[in-house]
Design an enzyme around this catalytic site. Structure first.
Site, PDB file in Angstrom:
ATOM      1  N   TYR A 177     -15.102 -26.860   5.722  1.00 29.37           N
ATOM      2  CA  TYR A 177     -15.635 -25.471   5.222  1.00 29.37           C
ATOM      3  C   TYR A 177     -17.458 -26.402   5.052  1.00 29.37           C
ATOM      4  O   TYR A 177     -17.813 -27.110   3.847  1.00 29.37           O
ATOM      5  CB  TYR A 177     -15.353 -26.148   3.538  1.00 29.37           C
ATOM      6  CG  TYR A 177     -13.856 -25.573   3.461  1.00 29.37           C
ATOM      7  CD1 TYR A 177     -13.088 -25.160   4.220  1.00 29.37           C
ATOM      8  CD2 TYR A 177     -13.296 -26.362   2.542  1.00 29.37           C
ATOM      9  CE1 TYR A 177     -12.279 -24.225   4.283  1.00 29.37           C
ATOM     10  CE2 TYR A 177     -11.678 -25.987   2.169  1.00 29.37           C
ATOM     11  CZ  TYR A 177     -10.934 -24.723   3.369  1.00 29.37           C
ATOM     12  OH  TYR A 177      -9.596 -24.283   3.138  1.00 29.37           O
ATOM     13  N   SER A 206      -4.988 -19.501  -1.089  1.00 31.30           N
ATOM     14  CA  SER A 206      -5.142 -17.173  -1.303  1.00 31.30           C
ATOM     15  C   SER A 206      -4.518 -17.189  -2.358  1.00 31.30           C
ATOM     16  O   SER A 206      -3.251 -16.544  -2.055  1.00 31.30           O
ATOM     17  CB  SER A 206      -5.252 -16.836   0.003  1.00 31.30           C
ATOM     18  OG  SER A 206      -5.814 -15.281  -0.498  1.00 31.30           O
ATOM     19  N   PRO A 207      -3.921 -17.598  -4.106  1.00 27.94           N
ATOM     20  CA  PRO A 207      -2.589 -17.264  -4.632  1.00 27.94           C
ATOM     21  C   PRO A 207      -3.219 -16.293  -5.570  1.00 27.94           C
ATOM     22  O   PRO A 207      -2.413 -15.124  -5.647  1.00 27.94           O
ATOM     23  CB  PRO A 207      -2.169 -18.095  -5.379  1.00 27.94           C
ATOM     24  CG  PRO A 207      -3.710 -19.381  -5.354  1.00 27.94           C
ATOM     25  CD  PRO A 207      -3.879 -19.550  -3.921  1.00 27.94           C
ATOM     26  N   LEU A 208      -4.345 -16.072  -5.382  1.00 33.57           N
ATOM     27  CA  LEU A 208      -5.126 -14.908  -5.508  1.00 33.57           C
ATOM     28  C   LEU A 208      -5.425 -13.663  -4.800  1.00 33.57           C
ATOM     29  O   LEU A 208      -6.018 -12.454  -5.379  1.00 33.57           O
ATOM     30  CB  LEU A 208      -6.173 -14.720  -6.494  1.00 33.57           C
ATOM     31  CG  LEU A 208      -5.907 -15.837  -7.036  1.00 33.57           C
ATOM     32  CD1 LEU A 208      -7.154 -16.079  -8.701  1.00 33.57           C
ATOM     33  CD2 LEU A 208      -4.493 -15.278  -8.498  1.00 33.57           C
ATOM     34  N   GLY A 227      -8.723 -12.643  -3.337  1.00 33.93           N
ATOM     35  CA  GLY A 227      -9.551 -11.776  -4.704  1.00 33.93           C
ATOM     36  C   GLY A 227      -8.852 -10.539  -5.286  1.00 33.93           C
ATOM     37  O   GLY A 227      -9.055  -9.907  -6.568  1.00 33.93           O
ATOM     38  N   LEU A 240      -6.045  -9.737  -6.378  1.00 36.74           N
ATOM     39  CA  LEU A 240      -4.929 -10.368  -7.862  1.00 36.74           C
ATOM     40  C   LEU A 240      -6.159 -11.243  -8.540  1.00 36.74           C
ATOM     41  O   LEU A 240      -5.672 -11.725 -10.092  1.00 36.74           O
ATOM     42  CB  LEU A 240      -3.974 -11.163  -7.637  1.00 36.74           C
ATOM     43  CG  LEU A 240      -2.881 -10.370  -6.538  1.00 36.74           C
ATOM     44  CD1 LEU A 240      -1.807 -11.552  -5.810  1.00 36.74           C
ATOM     45  CD2 LEU A 240      -2.367  -9.168  -7.050  1.00 36.74           C
ATOM     46  N   GLY A 286      -7.908  -9.823 -10.589  1.00 35.11           N
ATOM     47  CA  GLY A 286      -8.673  -8.241 -11.770  1.00 35.11           C
ATOM     48  C   GLY A 286      -9.688  -7.568 -11.555  1.00 35.11           C
ATOM     49  O   GLY A 286     -10.281  -6.760 -12.403  1.00 35.11           O
TER      50      GLY A 286
END
Length: 354
Positions: free
Chosen positions: A55, A206-208, A211, A213, A215
């Site tokens: 990273y 990456s549970p969203l 991006g 999820l 909003g």
């Protein structure tokens, strides 16, 4: 904040873990901003911080090290290795030669004498399990790592590594870190059941869904997220896969509204509801992002909401299968699934060469 046991280690970890990939150039996050994010996360009860050597080519580790200085013992600190860290062909991979060097480099950047969890960032098909597990076991016995785990391994490689550890009497991977979200559910069919079978702690990234999820991605709006600027093809709604994702997002948003939740709460509550999942890694770039995600710390979705999600994205389904990172190499390289032509026989049936 909820707390769960990390696999069979006995270590208690928060159900939301702080991912530091966005610290530094990748997320345009300064040291002061990163430290403020760490401060707020720890105050909210987060006790896991996850980073990796690649990273920002070490920048994230350096920033995490400065942010946690003076409170190291209160944090379950995790990092990773294997991805390329330079042009040299041996400055990558899961060989003993590289892992010993990579860990020393990570410890120096983090400013610590050990990490709690050292993860193999991707399966390295060039290196045998015994080689990697032997090196990790020695590093563990030397006190430089407490536990080690895998990340984004195909299910069959998780099984193979467990058997290799048993066969060679080495320490084993105790965690797996796969990608998982309400839009990418493929691991429900194999990786999560295998992880449960072997008692692995599971930290999902990456549970969203990059991006989708959060909003910020909705029908009729211009998509202006940081990730969409970096990887525009993943958000091009003229592509069928992305149109399917956008349709699912709209339907999930309605479910969230009816349940009195934000889309982020629905998304994080979904992944942490799975019995195999220990924690969801959140990767905020700003304090506002962090606060919106921490609001899901105590979210428990009822069965009717989980049933509604299942109707929108069927269990075990990946809406963007082409974006998976655990695809077996033979599905990507035609040469690996085609038998080579036999070498012509020489005199008396002997083949040439040595």
């Amino acid at each position: 904040m909820q707390y769960r046991t990390l696999g069979r280690t006995g270590v208690q970890v928060s159900s939301l873990a702080l991912g530091a990939m966005n610290f530094g150039a990748i997320g345009r996050t300064t040291q002061d901003e990163a430290t403020a994010i760490v401060d707020a996360a720890l105050e909210a009860g987060v006790n896991v911080i996850d980073t990796a050597d690649m990273y920002g080519r070490g920048e994230s580790e350096e920033m995490v090290g400065k942010a946690v200085a003076g409170r190291r013992d209160d944090i379950v600190l995790a990092t990773k290795a294997v991805m390329p860290m330079g042009e040299d062909r041996n400055h990558r991979g899961a060989s003993r030669r590289w892992l010993v060097t990579a860990l020393d480099n990570s410890l120096r950047r983090l400013g610590v004498d050990h990490v709690d969890l050292y993860q193999i960032h991707r399966w390295d098909p060039q290196t045998g399990d015994e080689e990697t597990l032997s090196a990790l076991t020695d590093l563990q016995r030397a006190g430089k790592i407490r536990y080690f785990g895998s990340s984004t391994f195909p299910a069959y490689r998780i099984v193979q590594a467990q058997w290799a550890a048993r066969e060679h009497r080495l320490s084993r991977y105790v965690t797996e870190q796969p990608s998982y979200s309400a839009l990418q559910r493929g691991i429900e069919g194999d990786v999560l059941p295998v992880s449960e079978e072997y008692g692995l702690g599971v930290l999902v990234w990456s549970p969203l869904a990059s991006g989708w999820l959060s909003g910020a991605v909705r029908a009729g709006r211009e998509i202006t997220t940081h990730r969409s600027a970096v990887m525009p093809e993943r958000f091009d709604t003229s592509l069928p896969a992305n149109r399917a994702r956008l349709d699912a997002v709209e339907r999930l948003a309605r479910v969230a509204d009816e349940a009195g939740l934000t889309l982020i709460q629905l998304a994080l509550g979904f992944v942490t509801a799975h019995p195999a999942v220990t924690a969801a890694l959140i990767g905020p770039r700003t304090l506002d992002h962090l606060r919106a995600q921490l609001a899901a710390a105590d979210t428990v979705l009822p069965d009717d909401v989980l049933d509604a999600i299942d109707e929108i994205v069927a269990p075990g389904t990946d809406l963007a299968a082409h974006e998976k990172f655990d695809t077996p190499p033979a599905l990507l390289d035609p040469a690996l699934r085609r038998r080579r032509a036999p070498v012509p026989a020489g005199p008396a049936g002997l083949t040439g060469g040595r």
